[in-house]
Design a protein around this motif. Structure first.
Motif, mmCIF file in Angstrom:
data_model
loop_
_atom_site.group_PDB
_atom_site.id
_atom_site.type_symbol
_atom_site.label_atom_id
_atom_site.label_comp_id
_atom_site.label_asym_id
_atom_site.label_seq_id
_atom_site.Cartn_x
_atom_site.Cartn_y
_atom_site.Cartn_z
ATOM 1 N N GLU A 173 1.552 0.653 9.597
ATOM 2 C CA GLU A 173 1.479 0.887 10.629
ATOM 3 C C GLU A 173 0.274 1.357 11.774
ATOM 4 O O GLU A 173 -0.860 0.461 12.172
ATOM 5 N N ILE A 174 0.764 2.683 10.901
ATOM 6 C CA ILE A 174 -0.487 3.815 12.034
ATOM 7 C C ILE A 174 -2.005 3.608 11.451
ATOM 8 O O ILE A 174 -2.749 3.687 11.604
ATOM 9 N N TYR A 175 -2.018 3.347 9.675
ATOM 10 C CA TYR A 175 -2.560 2.634 8.903
ATOM 11 C C TYR A 175 -3.337 2.064 10.099
ATOM 12 O O TYR A 175 -5.040 1.822 9.867
ATOM 13 N N ASN A 176 -3.318 0.680 9.705
ATOM 14 C CA ASN A 176 -3.512 -0.685 10.178
ATOM 15 C C ASN A 176 -3.718 -0.627 11.966
ATOM 16 O O ASN A 176 -4.726 -0.945 12.221
ATOM 17 N N ASP B 288 9.445 11.138 3.458
ATOM 18 C CA ASP B 288 8.830 10.279 2.941
ATOM 19 C C ASP B 288 9.756 9.437 4.015
ATOM 20 O O ASP B 288 8.831 7.982 3.838
ATOM 21 N N PHE B 289 10.714 8.386 4.452
ATOM 22 C CA PHE B 289 11.466 7.828 4.964
ATOM 23 C C PHE B 289 10.838 7.428 6.377
ATOM 24 O O PHE B 289 10.129 5.572 6.750
ATOM 25 N N PHE B 290 9.486 8.522 6.882
ATOM 26 C CA PHE B 290 9.073 7.889 7.890
ATOM 27 C C PHE B 290 7.703 7.438 7.448
ATOM 28 O O PHE B 290 6.984 6.550 8.407
ATOM 29 N N ILE B 291 7.306 7.917 6.414
ATOM 30 C CA ILE B 291 5.990 7.411 5.743
ATOM 31 C C ILE B 291 6.086 5.776 5.468
ATOM 32 O O ILE B 291 5.283 5.386 5.970
ATOM 33 N N ASN B 292 7.327 5.305 5.182
ATOM 34 C CA ASN B 292 7.819 4.045 4.504
ATOM 35 C C ASN B 292 7.697 3.383 5.724
ATOM 36 O O ASN B 292 7.527 2.215 6.143
ATOM 37 N N ARG C 170 0.040 19.633 1.386
ATOM 38 C CA ARG C 170 0.123 18.849 3.080
ATOM 39 C C ARG C 170 1.278 18.178 3.316
ATOM 40 O O ARG C 170 2.301 18.706 4.047
ATOM 41 N N LEU C 171 2.470 17.639 1.976
ATOM 42 C CA LEU C 171 3.870 17.090 1.623
ATOM 43 C C LEU C 171 4.585 18.885 2.225
ATOM 44 O O LEU C 171 5.706 19.004 2.708
ATOM 45 N N LYS C 172 4.346 19.809 1.554
ATOM 46 C CA LYS C 172 5.511 21.398 1.585
ATOM 47 C C LYS C 172 4.740 21.751 2.896
ATOM 48 O O LYS C 172 5.408 22.052 3.415
ATOM 49 N N THR C 173 4.118 21.687 3.843
ATOM 50 C CA THR C 173 3.734 21.995 5.493
ATOM 51 C C THR C 173 4.435 21.620 6.135
ATOM 52 O O THR C 173 4.429 21.846 6.927
ATOM 53 N N LEU C 174 4.188 20.280 6.017
ATOM 54 C CA LEU C 174 4.959 19.023 6.808
ATOM 55 C C LEU C 174 6.704 19.123 6.387
ATOM 56 O O LEU C 174 7.181 19.578 7.323
ATOM 57 N N SER C 175 7.221 19.503 5.383
ATOM 58 C CA SER C 175 9.022 19.552 4.858
ATOM 59 C C SER C 175 8.763 20.760 5.977
ATOM 60 O O SER C 175 9.868 20.373 6.115
ATOM 61 N N GLU C 176 7.981 21.794 5.133
ATOM 62 C CA GLU C 176 8.363 23.351 6.664
ATOM 63 C C GLU C 176 8.736 23.388 7.889
ATOM 64 O O GLU C 176 9.631 23.652 8.664
ATOM 65 N N MET D 218 0.325 -1.182 -0.002
ATOM 66 C CA MET D 218 0.010 -0.068 -0.021
ATOM 67 C C MET D 218 1.182 1.316 -0.076
ATOM 68 O O MET D 218 1.575 1.476 1.136
ATOM 69 N N GLU D 219 0.331 1.854 -0.812
ATOM 70 C CA GLU D 219 1.502 3.186 -0.898
ATOM 71 C C GLU D 219 0.871 4.166 -0.234
ATOM 72 O O GLU D 219 -0.412 4.641 -0.541
ATOM 73 N N ILE D 220 1.227 5.255 1.150
ATOM 74 C CA ILE D 220 0.795 6.134 0.981
ATOM 75 C C ILE D 220 0.817 7.474 0.358
ATOM 76 O O ILE D 220 2.146 7.538 0.451
ATOM 77 N N LYS D 221 0.591 8.348 0.259
ATOM 78 C CA LYS D 221 1.146 9.547 -0.639
ATOM 79 C C LYS D 221 0.135 10.899 -0.279
ATOM 80 O O LYS D 221 -1.173 11.081 -0.261
ATOM 81 N N LEU D 222 0.854 11.626 -0.427
ATOM 82 C CA LEU D 222 0.814 13.185 0.204
ATOM 83 C C LEU D 222 0.482 14.069 -0.846
ATOM 84 O O LEU D 222 0.983 14.107 -1.691
ATOM 85 N N LYS D 223 -0.730 14.795 0.158
ATOM 86 C CA LYS D 223 -0.830 16.106 -0.834
ATOM 87 C C LYS D 223 -0.388 17.159 -1.086
ATOM 88 O O LYS D 223 0.655 16.946 -0.566
ATOM 89 N N ASP D 224 -0.340 17.539 -2.319
ATOM 90 C CA ASP D 224 1.295 18.518 -2.095
ATOM 91 C C ASP D 224 1.620 19.674 -1.775
ATOM 92 O O ASP D 224 2.584 19.712 -0.491
#
Length: 72
Positions: A48-51, A39-43, A9-15, A1-7
């Motif tokens: 595990e968080i989803y489950n 990306d590392f933490f999502i992978n 949201r990714l920008k906000t998290l990156s900041e 399962m691939e978890i993809k963030l919206k652009d």
């Protein structure tokens, strides 16, 4: 399962990751490094968080069904 963030949201998290490194580690990182960390933490944690969330939701619904059965 691939978890993809919206652009956005990714920008906000990156900041936020950049601020964290700057404030907690006195280190400045760029957008690319922050995105790679995210990306590392999502992978590593995403599935595990989803489950866990699905399991919690199932438990909640089961409790509500038990409550409903007691009313009927």
């Amino acid at each position: 399962m691939e978890i993809k963030l919206k652009d956005d949201r990714l920008k906000t998290l990156s900041e936020k990751v950049q601020v964290y490194f700057r404030e907690e580690h006195d280190d400045s990182i760029g957008d690319l490094k922050a995105s790679l960390i995210i990306d590392f933490f999502i992978n590593e944690l995403g599935a595990e968080i989803y489950n866990k969330a699905i399991s919690d939701a199932q438990g909640f619904l089961q409790d509500k069904l038990i409550d409903l059965e007691q009313i009927l």
